[in-house]
Scaffold this motif. Sequence first.
Motif, PDB file in Angstrom:
ATOM      1  N   ALA A 140       0.856  -1.178   0.000  1.00 58.60           N
ATOM      2  CA  ALA A 140       0.000   0.000   0.000  1.00 58.60           C
ATOM      3  C   ALA A 140       0.893   1.229   0.000  1.00 58.60           C
ATOM      4  N   ASP A 141       0.371   2.319  -0.559  1.00 57.55           N
ATOM      5  CA  ASP A 141       1.097   3.585  -0.583  1.00 57.55           C
ATOM      6  C   ASP A 141       0.597   4.541   0.489  1.00 57.55           C
ATOM      7  N   LEU A 142      -0.669   4.385   0.865  1.00 57.25           N
ATOM      8  CA  LEU A 142      -1.287   5.268   1.852  1.00 57.25           C
ATOM      9  C   LEU A 142      -2.144   4.419   2.779  1.00 57.25           C
ATOM     10  N   ALA A 143      -1.980   4.615   4.078  1.00 59.28           N
ATOM     11  CA  ALA A 143      -2.808   3.924   5.067  1.00 59.28           C
ATOM     12  C   ALA A 143      -3.663   4.957   5.791  1.00 59.28           C
ATOM     13  N   LEU A 144      -4.952   4.709   5.858  1.00 60.54           N
ATOM     14  CA  LEU A 144      -5.860   5.547   6.635  1.00 60.54           C
ATOM     15  C   LEU A 144      -6.130   4.805   7.936  1.00 60.54           C
ATOM     16  N   THR A 145      -5.659   5.363   9.040  1.00 61.93           N
ATOM     17  CA  THR A 145      -5.681   4.661  10.318  1.00 61.93           C
ATOM     18  C   THR A 145      -6.316   5.534  11.391  1.00 61.93           C
ATOM     19  N   TYR A 146      -6.483   4.943  12.562  1.00 60.26           N
ATOM     20  CA  TYR A 146      -6.961   5.712  13.707  1.00 60.26           C
ATOM     21  C   TYR A 146      -6.394   5.131  14.988  1.00 60.26           C
ATOM     22  N   ASP A 147      -6.376   5.951  16.026  1.00 62.45           N
ATOM     23  CA  ASP A 147      -6.136   5.480  17.379  1.00 62.45           C
ATOM     24  C   ASP A 147      -7.054   6.274  18.298  1.00 62.45           C
ATOM     25  N   TYR A 148      -6.901   6.092  19.603  1.00 71.69           N
ATOM     26  CA  TYR A 148      -7.672   6.858  20.582  1.00 71.69           C
ATOM     27  C   TYR A 148      -6.715   7.625  21.484  1.00 71.69           C
ATOM     28  N   ASN A 149      -7.190   8.729  22.021  1.00 71.86           N
ATOM     29  CA  ASN A 149      -6.355   9.507  22.940  1.00 71.86           C
ATOM     30  C   ASN A 149      -5.931   8.673  24.152  1.00 71.86           C
ATOM     31  N   LEU A 150      -6.749   7.695  24.540  1.00 73.68           N
ATOM     32  CA  LEU A 150      -6.424   6.845  25.679  1.00 73.68           C
ATOM     33  C   LEU A 150      -5.750   5.540  25.259  1.00 73.68           C
ATOM     34  N   ALA A 151      -5.547   5.359  23.967  1.00 75.31           N
ATOM     35  CA  ALA A 151      -4.836   4.181  23.456  1.00 75.31           C
ATOM     36  C   ALA A 151      -4.024   4.609  22.240  1.00 75.31           C
ATOM     37  N   PRO A 152      -3.019   5.463  22.462  1.00 72.67           N
ATOM     38  CA  PRO A 152      -2.247   5.991  21.321  1.00 72.67           C
ATOM     39  C   PRO A 152      -1.428   4.908  20.648  1.00 72.67           C
ATOM     40  N   SER A 153      -1.286   5.032  19.337  1.00 76.84           N
ATOM     41  CA  SER A 153      -0.473   4.082  18.583  1.00 76.84           C
ATOM     42  C   SER A 153       1.002   4.415  18.767  1.00 76.84           C
ATOM     43  N   ASP A 154       1.854   3.397  18.615  1.00 72.10           N
ATOM     44  CA  ASP A 154       3.300   3.598  18.724  1.00 72.10           C
ATOM     45  C   ASP A 154       3.838   4.148  17.400  1.00 72.10           C
ATOM     46  N   PRO A 155       4.554   5.261  17.417  1.00 77.54           N
ATOM     47  CA  PRO A 155       5.077   5.813  16.171  1.00 77.54           C
ATOM     48  C   PRO A 155       6.154   4.922  15.572  1.00 77.54           C
ATOM     49  N   ASP A 156       6.156   4.798  14.265  1.00 74.03           N
ATOM     50  CA  ASP A 156       7.175   4.062  13.532  1.00 74.03           C
ATOM     51  C   ASP A 156       8.063   5.087  12.837  1.00 74.03           C
ATOM     52  N   PRO A 157       9.372   5.105  13.120  1.00 73.80           N
ATOM     53  CA  PRO A 157      10.243   6.135  12.533  1.00 73.80           C
ATOM     54  C   PRO A 157      10.301   6.090  11.010  1.00 73.80           C
ATOM     55  N   ALA A 158       9.900   4.959  10.416  1.00 73.72           N
ATOM     56  CA  ALA A 158       9.922   4.856   8.962  1.00 73.72           C
ATOM     57  C   ALA A 158       8.667   5.445   8.329  1.00 73.72           C
ATOM     58  N   LEU A 159       7.681   5.821   9.162  1.00 68.28           N
ATOM     59  CA  LEU A 159       6.393   6.284   8.648  1.00 68.28           C
ATOM     60  C   LEU A 159       6.117   7.716   9.089  1.00 68.28           C
TER      61      LEU A 159
END
Length: 310
Positions: A140-159
């Motif tokens: 994929a070239d583009l990912a449309l994602t979500y998280d919650y303020n109380l369950a933040p996603s872990d950042p990936d330095p490559a993204l």
Amino acid sequence: METRRLRLLVELSRLGSMRAVAEAVGTTTSTVSQQLTVLAREMGAALIEPDGRRVRLTPAGRRLAEHAAVILAAVESARLDLAPDSEPNGTLRVAGFATAIRAHLLPLITDLAGSHPGLHILIREHEPAEALERLAADEADLALTYDYNLAPSDPDPALHGTALWTASWGLGVPAHADVPDGADTLDVFARFRTQDWIVNSRNTADETVIRTLASMAGFTPRITHQADSLDLVQGMITVGLGVGLLPIGIPTFPDVRLVPLTGPRVTLRAYAVARHGRLAWPPLALVTDLLVQRTAATADTETGTADRGD
């Protein structure tokens, strides 16, 4: 130092085995091993070490893999910089959750067909973790994602993630439930401590939110049912199977009450995510910009849908 060797190291960091790397890049396990040996010799440091029948990266290997992700992104960016003003053409592969696709991406496609006929959008519906896996695997070239303020996603330095819209969520309960107006979030949760709880079947983020708030309210939630469709969640609530999170503004069933969660609030945050080094690719840059513009135009509007990612 050849970039293809760095690519193999990055893939090993992501996939965890020589065989998986070989399959991913279309070569042999022996070739992968030989190329990584050459890379280690060039760097003057051991990059991998035995781990049972497999191998794992050494601390030096992990550090080089982090540098390699940046280097490869820079190489890709340099290639794209050769034609920064080119007309968006080709196929943009989008992986994302249903609400983002339906409510935000699909309305753009009709206009794009007229303004950029050489651009084609390929859509695959996925929850965030699945979409990010496709992005990492270059499916994929583009990912449309979500998280919650109380369950933040872990950042990936490559993204790189571009913030889009936010949406407030509440708790769906039976219409006859005794919940006073103005009750704070922890009071609301405590009133349903003996109830079963309904969570997403394809994403663990809302379960994390529920467990966090329940812990703050002094109990462990009994999580039993799983459903991806919010209509199905409402149906479960209607027949007394439990309670679950629902987006504020969604049309509710007659026997369902949507209780606001006012403090702490529960907020869904949507993102457009792409790999560093590809952000300037004209099709990707165009669609991301249009999504941001659409978000700004509808910043104060919330619409309910029948899927989890609203």
